[in-house]
Each structure stands twice: as structure tokens, then as C-alpha cells.
Design a protein around this motif. Structure first.
Motif, short mmCIF file in Angstrom:
data_model
loop_
_atom_site.label_atom_id
_atom_site.label_comp_id
_atom_site.label_asym_id
_atom_site.label_seq_id
_atom_site.Cartn_x
_atom_site.Cartn_y
_atom_site.Cartn_z
N LYS A 40 -30.39 -11.54 -128.20
CA LYS A 40 -30.78 -10.80 -130.07
C LYS A 40 -29.52 -11.11 -130.95
N PHE A 41 -28.43 -11.14 -131.17
CA PHE A 41 -27.32 -11.16 -132.49
C PHE A 41 -26.39 -11.74 -131.33
N GLN A 42 -25.60 -12.88 -131.90
CA GLN A 42 -24.22 -13.15 -131.97
C GLN A 42 -23.27 -13.17 -132.95
N VAL A 43 -21.93 -13.37 -132.59
CA VAL A 43 -21.01 -13.74 -133.70
C VAL A 43 -20.11 -14.75 -133.04
N PHE A 44 -20.14 -15.61 -134.27
CA PHE A 44 -19.65 -17.36 -134.12
C PHE A 44 -18.31 -17.13 -134.56
N THR A 45 -16.84 -17.35 -133.79
CA THR A 45 -15.93 -17.18 -134.56
C THR A 45 -15.27 -18.15 -134.16
N GLY A 46 -13.99 -18.79 -134.78
CA GLY A 46 -13.69 -19.45 -134.68
C GLY A 46 -11.83 -20.05 -135.60
N ILE A 47 -11.46 -20.57 -135.44
CA ILE A 47 -9.73 -21.04 -134.96
C ILE A 47 -9.39 -22.71 -134.58
N GLN A 48 -9.77 -23.66 -136.19
CA GLN A 48 -9.30 -24.55 -135.86
C GLN A 48 -7.76 -25.67 -136.74
N ILE A 49 -7.11 -26.11 -135.92
CA ILE A 49 -5.63 -26.72 -136.57
C ILE A 49 -6.22 -28.38 -136.44
N GLN A 50 -5.56 -29.18 -137.42
CA GLN A 50 -6.14 -30.72 -137.31
C GLN A 50 -4.69 -31.46 -137.47
N LEU A 51 -4.28 -31.93 -137.14
CA LEU A 51 -3.22 -32.30 -137.13
C LEU A 51 -3.16 -33.88 -138.04
N PRO A 52 -2.01 -33.72 -138.49
CA PRO A 52 -2.14 -34.96 -139.30
C PRO A 52 -1.71 -36.04 -139.10
N ALA A 53 -1.97 -37.25 -139.14
CA ALA A 53 -1.97 -38.76 -138.79
C ALA A 53 -0.84 -39.03 -138.30
N SER A 54 0.52 -38.87 -138.48
CA SER A 54 1.75 -38.61 -138.25
C SER A 54 1.34 -38.03 -136.72
N PHE A 55 0.74 -36.99 -136.53
CA PHE A 55 1.42 -36.68 -135.08
C PHE A 55 1.10 -37.83 -133.86
N THR A 56 0.02 -38.37 -134.01
CA THR A 56 -1.08 -39.13 -133.06
C THR A 56 -0.72 -40.71 -133.53
N SER A 57 0.93 -41.02 -134.34
CA SER A 57 0.56 -42.38 -135.13
C SER A 57 1.27 -43.20 -134.00
N GLY A 58 2.14 -43.21 -133.24
CA GLY A 58 2.79 -43.87 -131.20
C GLY A 58 2.03 -44.11 -130.91
N TRP A 59 0.41 -43.08 -130.78
CA TRP A 59 0.01 -43.07 -129.22
C TRP A 59 -0.41 -44.53 -128.68
N ASN A 60 -0.71 -44.77 -128.21
CA ASN A 60 -1.13 -45.74 -127.38
C ASN A 60 -2.28 -45.50 -126.04
N PHE A 61 -3.73 -45.70 -126.72
CA PHE A 61 -4.48 -45.31 -125.13
C PHE A 61 -4.70 -46.88 -124.27
#
Length: 175
Positions: free
Chosen positions: A154-175
Motif C-alpha cells: 500500500k506504501f513504498q519508500v524508494f531510495t538510492g545512491i548512484q555514482i557516475q564514473l568519469p569517462a577517463s575511468f573506463t577509457s583504457g577498457w577493451n571489450f
């Protein structure tokens, strides 16, 4: 009185930008969905692998953003289930990184004969951190305007914390 985790949903959208005469282009997308059983209780999902489709519409505005995320999933293996969700999203920008938000998820689960239509109202804060990191913290009250079925909140509470990483963090990753 119960809390826990639901199933993990993974989807991959093919996106397109449409110029509909609004201040910014509208993004639309559709793609496959996979729901992996990761629930911590029967209240939070079926014990089955599910597949389906998901769609998204996102319309950024000068004052914030509105959009919708919709999903349909059906059992691939395990306990039979079929569920549709619709999540309208509205974010209204305030000063100093604060924003008002509404993102409650409507759920229609035909296998459990359950229907839930909540309305969300919350507050969030975006903080720019050193090094290009962004922190987003929010809380949203979600009273149900329509709830039918066993165990439907009947009632909910939605909470969250998000962290956005800068592009430099993943610039060297290869998939």
C-alpha cells in the motif's frame, strides 16, 4: 513489513533520436530483456528465468526530463509467470543540484493476479565530486492509488545512491 531484493533485469536498447519540435530531441528505444532470478523472497519475484522486451522514451526538457520505461517478461524456464511493468519518470530541476522526482513502477502480474499502481513523489540531490565523479542521492515516497492481490504494498519508500564514473575511468577498457 518485508524488504528484500527482486530479480535482476538486463536489457539492451537499440536507440533512435527523434526531432518532434521540442526543445531537445526525444530518444526512443526497444530491445530484448532477460530477467534472472535473484529474489530474496517469494514476495519479490518468481523462481524462474524470464525473457521479453523492453522499451524506453526519454524527453529532456529545459526544466528537467520526462519519459517512460516499459517491460514485458514471460517465463523461459521454471515457475510460470508473466508480468508487464510501466515506469513513468518525471524529474524537475531545482537550484543547487536538487530536483523533484517521480518514478514509481506500475506492475501487472497475470500469473499472481496482481495489479499495483503507485504514485511517487521524492527529492534528489546531484553533487559533482573531484575527478569528474558525480553522486546522485534520492528518496521517494510511493503510496499506491490502486493495489490488488496478495502481498501488494500500500506504501513504498524508494531510495538510492548512484555514482557516475568519469569517462577517463573506463577509457583504457577493451571489450
Amino acid at each position: 513489513p518485508r524488504t528484500g531484493l527482486g530479480d535482476m533485469q538486463i536489457y539492451n536498447f537499440s536507440l533512435a533520436k527523434l526531432n518532434l519540435g521540442m526543445s531537445k530531441p526525444v530518444t526512443v528505444g526497444i530491445g530484448p530483456l532477460l530477467a534472472v532470478p535473484t529474489r530474496t523472497s517469494r514476495n519479490f519475484g518468481p523462481d524462474s528465468l524470464q525473457g521479453g522486451v523492453a522499451g524506453v522514451i526519454s524527453a529532456p526538457q529545459s526544466w528537467g526530463m520526462f519519459g517512460v520505461l516499459a517491460t514485458y517478461q514471460h517465463t523461459l524456464s521454471g515457475e510460470s509467470s508473466e508480468m508487464t511493468t510501466v515506469q513513468p519518470n518525471v524529474y524537475y530541476n531545482l537550484d543547487q543540484g536538487y530536483y523533484l522526482r517521480s518514478s514509481a513502477i506500475m506492475v501487472f502480474d497475470s500469473s499472481k493476479d496482481m495489479k499495483l499502481i503507485p504514485v511517487g513523489l521524492g527529492l534528489g540531490k546531484v553533487i559533482q565530486l573531484d575527478g569528474g565523479y558525480t553522486l546522485n542521492a534520492y528518496a521517494e515516497a510511493q503510496p499506491s492509488v490502486y493495489a490488488e492481490g496478495t502481498g501488494v504494498p500500500k506504501f513504498q519508500v524508494f531510495t538510492g545512491i548512484q555514482i557516475q564514473l568519469p569517462a577517463s575511468f573506463t577509457s583504457g577498457w577493451n571489450f
